[in-house]
Enzyme design. Structure first.
Site, PDB file in Angstrom:
ATOM      1  N   CYS A  46      27.742  42.027  42.880  1.00 56.20           N
ATOM      2  CA  CYS A  46      28.885  41.551  42.247  1.00 56.20           C
ATOM      3  C   CYS A  46      29.818  42.872  42.138  1.00 56.20           C
ATOM      4  O   CYS A  46      30.902  42.633  41.829  1.00 56.20           O
ATOM      5  CB  CYS A  46      28.733  40.905  40.677  1.00 56.20           C
ATOM      6  SG  CYS A  46      27.681  39.299  41.114  1.00 56.20           S
ATOM      7  N   HIS A  52      34.942  41.012  37.238  1.00 64.44           N
ATOM      8  CA  HIS A  52      34.181  40.127  37.926  1.00 64.44           C
ATOM      9  C   HIS A  52      33.974  39.051  37.201  1.00 64.44           C
ATOM     10  O   HIS A  52      33.844  38.929  35.959  1.00 64.44           O
ATOM     11  CB  HIS A  52      32.908  40.836  38.095  1.00 64.44           C
ATOM     12  CG  HIS A  52      31.724  40.173  38.803  1.00 64.44           C
ATOM     13  ND1 HIS A  52      31.828  39.097  39.795  1.00 64.44           N
ATOM     14  CD2 HIS A  52      30.669  39.531  38.428  1.00 64.44           C
ATOM     15  CE1 HIS A  52      31.107  38.629  40.249  1.00 64.44           C
ATOM     16  NE2 HIS A  52      30.248  38.715  39.278  1.00 64.44           N
ATOM     17  N   ASN A 108      31.102  32.030  39.777  1.00 65.39           N
ATOM     18  CA  ASN A 108      30.678  33.519  40.263  1.00 65.39           C
ATOM     19  C   ASN A 108      30.739  33.422  41.820  1.00 65.39           C
ATOM     20  O   ASN A 108      29.856  32.991  42.404  1.00 65.39           O
ATOM     21  CB  ASN A 108      29.307  33.853  39.559  1.00 65.39           C
ATOM     22  CG  ASN A 108      29.313  35.266  40.207  1.00 65.39           C
ATOM     23  OD1 ASN A 108      29.652  36.097  40.989  1.00 65.39           O
ATOM     24  ND2 ASN A 108      28.106  35.761  39.618  1.00 65.39           N
TER      25      ASN A 108
END
Ligand code: ACO
Length: 330
Positions: A114, A255, A285
């Site tokens: 990420c 993020h 995500n």
């Protein structure tokens, strides 16, 4: 004096197919209400079978090049952040190079989960700052659905597929562009979030498939604890290092793993909600794609003016974490 690197084009790609929380209610033991309150996610997009991360990355890259007014042939280097490359090799950068016709570029993938897009962008800036390259493409692309176990309610509701891309060029003004970044890893966290199968330690076999080792495993509670502190700490660190007041920050683009992790970072910086990019409800995500996609949306919405202070922040598998400070340059 060496130039800073500035972003001259940004775009993103999201596949059309949508999986909603209601869809998940029919697939696993979950509810729309649980997913929204625990994560903030309402729906996520899924790339069709037969296409990989490079397809989405190439799409986003082409649009970013158009935005920048740069032709594919002018690109000298391509850095792709991904944990879901189309295949082990050739790398995704080579696949994208071919798809977009960037025949004069060399390319490499970065696996920073990420935090991958911040890592990749930081690496790319070096080639601009040293004067080695003048036009670099950075892509964040992940087809998380390819490594998601849709029978595991702990992970399957969290992830989606997407890509984002930026074009980096030298900044004539040293006050504008990518000003600084802080990058960290804590490998002791590797045991809490991983995909075990398919590498050299556990090559693909009937056993790795039977044991579901090609899917994401996450100890969500533990990762959450580290992520809340880690993302807030590293973002506060860069803000303090540059003596930036919260009122001078135009946008935080964090993020998008969990709404509660984003809130913790925004609270630490004392940021008003309208200064925090949130699109997790639409996409879930998307790993390396979240930050360039968020930047692309903010830019398309006309929210960024030349000179605006923008922050990126991320935390992910590894553990990896990072923050980046830029002054918008176009
Ligand atoms: N629906 C209903 N119940 C669920 C679901 C679901 N989809 N998923 C888990 N649960 C249950 C669990 O089984 C658990 O039940 P139990 O108490 O009986 O064992 C209960 O809900 C609570 O589980 P927790 O894990 O404590 O839930 P939490 O509030 O922590 O939320 C989540 C889980 C969303 C995964 C959260 O921990 C999180 O966001 N973690 C961090 C994610 C992250 O930042 N990852 C890094 C980036 S990803 C990358 O790098 C690839």
């Amino acid at each position: 004096m060496a130039s800073k690197a500035k972003i001259t084009g940004v775009s993103h790609y999201v596949p059309p197919k949508v999986l909603t929380n209601k869809d998940f209610e029919k697939m696993v033991d979950t509810t729309d209400e649980w997913i929204i309150t625990r994560t903030g996610i309402k729906e996520r997009h899924i790339l069709e079978d037969g296409k990989g991360s490079s397809y989405m990355g190439a799409f986003a890259a082409k649009r970013a090049l158009e935005e920048a007014g740069v032709s594919p042939e002018e690109i000298e280097m391509i850095v792709v952040a991904t944990v879901t490359p189309d295949m082990m090799f050739p790398n995704t950068a080579c696949l994208i190079q071919d798809q977009i016709g960037a025949k004069n570029a060399w390319g490499v993938d970065v696996n920073g989960a990420c935090s991958g897009f911040i890592y990749a962008t930081a690496m790319a800036t070096q080639f601009i700052e040293t004067g080695r390259h003048k036009k670099v493409l950075v892509v964040g692309a992940d087809k998380m659905s390819a490594i998601t176990d849709y029978t595991d309610r702990n992970t399957c509701v969290l992830f989606g597929d997407a890509a984002g891309a930026i074009v980096l060029e030298p900044s004539e003004d040293p006050e504008l562009g990518i000003i600084d970044y802080i990058l960290r890893s804590d490998g002791s966290g590797g045991k809490y979030l991983y995909q075990l199968g398919g590498g050299s330690l556990h090559p693909a076999s009937h056993e790795t498939v039977d044991k579901k080792m090609h899917y994401i495993y996450q100890d969500g509670r533990t990762v959450f604890k580290y992520a809340v502190a880690g993302m807030a700490d590293i973002t506060e660190e860069i803000v303090k290092k540059h003596h930036i007041d919260s009122k001078d920050i135009k946008m935080l683009i964090p993020h998008q793993a969990n709404m509660r992790i984003i809130d913790a970072t925004a609270r630490r910086l004392k940021l008003d909600p309208e200064k925090v990019l949130i699109n997790i409800h639409k996409y879930g995500n998307t790993t390396a794609a979240t930050i360039p996609m968020g930047l692309s949306e903010v830019y398309q919405d006309g929210k960024l003016q030349k000179g605006d202070t923008v922050l990126f922040a991320a935390f992910g598998a590894g553990f990896t974490f990072g923050s980046m400070l830029l002054r918008w340059a176009i």
